[in-house]
Every structure is written in C-alpha cells, then in structure tokens.
Design a protein around this motif. Structure first.
Motif, PDB file in Angstrom:
ATOM      1  N   MET A   1       0.845  -1.187   0.000  1.00  0.00           N
ATOM      2  CA  MET A   1       0.000   0.000   0.000  1.00  0.00           C
ATOM      3  C   MET A   1       0.885   1.244   0.000  1.00  0.00           C
ATOM      4  O   MET A   1       1.892   1.298   0.683  1.00  0.00           O
ATOM      5  N   THR A   2       0.471   2.221  -0.785  1.00  0.00           N
ATOM      6  CA  THR A   2       1.215   3.460  -0.929  1.00  0.00           C
ATOM      7  C   THR A   2       0.341   4.622  -0.485  1.00  0.00           C
ATOM      8  O   THR A   2      -0.863   4.636  -0.754  1.00  0.00           O
ATOM      9  N   THR A   3       0.953   5.607   0.174  1.00  0.00           N
ATOM     10  CA  THR A   3       0.245   6.820   0.565  1.00  0.00           C
ATOM     11  C   THR A   3       1.033   8.020   0.068  1.00  0.00           C
ATOM     12  O   THR A   3       2.250   8.070   0.242  1.00  0.00           O
ATOM     13  N   ALA A   4       0.337   8.955  -0.552  1.00  0.00           N
ATOM     14  CA  ALA A   4       0.964  10.193  -1.024  1.00  0.00           C
ATOM     15  C   ALA A   4       0.146  11.372  -0.515  1.00  0.00           C
ATOM     16  O   ALA A   4      -1.078  11.303  -0.427  1.00  0.00           O
ATOM     17  N   THR A   5       0.848  12.452  -0.161  1.00  0.00           N
ATOM     18  CA  THR A   5       0.185  13.644   0.358  1.00  0.00           C
ATOM     19  C   THR A   5       0.471  14.830  -0.552  1.00  0.00           C
ATOM     20  O   THR A   5       1.603  15.025  -0.987  1.00  0.00           O
ATOM     21  N   TYR A   6      -0.573  15.597  -0.821  1.00  0.00           N
ATOM     22  CA  TYR A   6      -0.490  16.758  -1.698  1.00  0.00           C
ATOM     23  C   TYR A   6      -1.175  17.933  -1.015  1.00  0.00           C
ATOM     24  O   TYR A   6      -1.912  17.760  -0.052  1.00  0.00           O
ATOM     25  N   THR A   7      -0.978  19.130  -1.555  1.00  0.00           N
ATOM     26  CA  THR A   7      -1.662  20.322  -1.073  1.00  0.00           C
ATOM     27  C   THR A   7      -2.574  20.839  -2.182  1.00  0.00           C
ATOM     28  O   THR A   7      -2.152  20.953  -3.331  1.00  0.00           O
ATOM     29  N   VAL A   8      -3.811  21.147  -1.808  1.00  0.00           N
ATOM     30  CA  VAL A   8      -4.805  21.652  -2.761  1.00  0.00           C
ATOM     31  C   VAL A   8      -5.132  23.099  -2.405  1.00  0.00           C
ATOM     32  O   VAL A   8      -5.416  23.404  -1.242  1.00  0.00           O
ATOM     33  N   ASN A   9      -5.104  23.977  -3.390  1.00  0.00           N
ATOM     34  CA  ASN A   9      -5.483  25.383  -3.205  1.00  0.00           C
ATOM     35  C   ASN A   9      -6.900  25.609  -3.670  1.00  0.00           C
ATOM     36  O   ASN A   9      -7.334  25.005  -4.647  1.00  0.00           O
ATOM     37  N   GLY A  10      -7.598  26.495  -2.958  1.00  0.00           N
ATOM     38  CA  GLY A  10      -8.902  26.952  -3.413  1.00  0.00           C
ATOM     39  C   GLY A  10     -10.099  26.371  -2.697  1.00  0.00           C
ATOM     40  O   GLY A  10     -11.210  26.833  -2.901  1.00  0.00           O
ATOM     41  N   MET A  11      -9.907  25.367  -1.852  1.00  0.00           N
ATOM     42  CA  MET A  11     -11.057  24.773  -1.145  1.00  0.00           C
ATOM     43  C   MET A  11     -11.478  25.694   0.005  1.00  0.00           C
ATOM     44  O   MET A  11     -10.633  26.159   0.756  1.00  0.00           O
ATOM     45  N   THR A  12     -12.795  25.925   0.116  1.00  0.00           N
ATOM     46  CA  THR A  12     -13.285  26.819   1.162  1.00  0.00           C
ATOM     47  C   THR A  12     -14.432  26.240   1.985  1.00  0.00           C
ATOM     48  O   THR A  12     -14.853  26.868   2.953  1.00  0.00           O
ATOM     49  N   CYS A  13     -14.946  25.063   1.583  1.00  0.00           N
ATOM     50  CA  CYS A  13     -16.115  24.532   2.298  1.00  0.00           C
ATOM     51  C   CYS A  13     -16.187  23.009   2.175  1.00  0.00           C
ATOM     52  O   CYS A  13     -15.389  22.392   1.467  1.00  0.00           O
ATOM     53  N   GLY A  14     -17.164  22.436   2.831  1.00  0.00           N
ATOM     54  CA  GLY A  14     -17.357  20.998   2.790  1.00  0.00           C
ATOM     55  C   GLY A  14     -17.677  20.476   1.401  1.00  0.00           C
ATOM     56  O   GLY A  14     -17.293  19.369   1.037  1.00  0.00           O
ATOM     57  N   HIS A  15     -18.385  21.268   0.614  1.00  0.00           N
ATOM     58  CA  HIS A  15     -18.688  20.854  -0.761  1.00  0.00           C
ATOM     59  C   HIS A  15     -17.400  20.736  -1.571  1.00  0.00           C
ATOM     60  O   HIS A  15     -17.261  19.834  -2.405  1.00  0.00           O
TER      61      HIS A  15
END
Length: 70
Positions: A1-15
């Motif tokens: 099993m492999t796990t990778a972590t990234y950063t996402v820009n622009g998310m502001t809510c649960g949707h």
C-alpha cells in the motif's frame, strides 16, 4: 500500500472537500482519499503509486489546484 500527500489550493467549504474526494477517488488505482479542509492536505492511498499528473488532473476537474509542497 502506498500513501501520497499533496496540497490543494482553493477549497473553502465541505462541498469543495466532497468534490475533490469524488474526483480523486475515481482515478484508477486509488483506494482511499482523505481531505483536510483546514490545511488543504490531500492524502491518497493506493495499492501501487499513482502518477502525480493523474491526481493533479482529478483535482483540476473538481475545480481546484494541486500545488507543489516545499
């Protein structure tokens, strides 16, 4: 099993989180997706490594941007 972590820009809510989880979850090989709205962290689990480009495309399809981590 492999796990990778990234950063996402622009998310502001649960949707936003739901959209990213749904799109990334459809990438072939992905077995699990966790998104932390507060930090913007996206953690992707898979049996084999998944190409960053595929993850970036899925995040873009959801309407957000994958950014490089320092």
């Amino acid at each position: 099993m492999t796990t990778a972590t990234y950063t996402v820009n622009g998310m502001t809510c649960g949707h936003c989180v739901s959209s990213v989880k749904e799109e990334v979850g459809e990438v072939p090989g992905v077995t699990g997706v966790e998104v932390d709205l507060a930090t913007g962290l996206l953690t992707v689990s898979s049996d084999e490594p998944v190409a960053r480009d595929l993850i970036a495309s899925a995040v873009q399809e959801a309407g957000y941007e994958l950014v490089d981590r320092p």
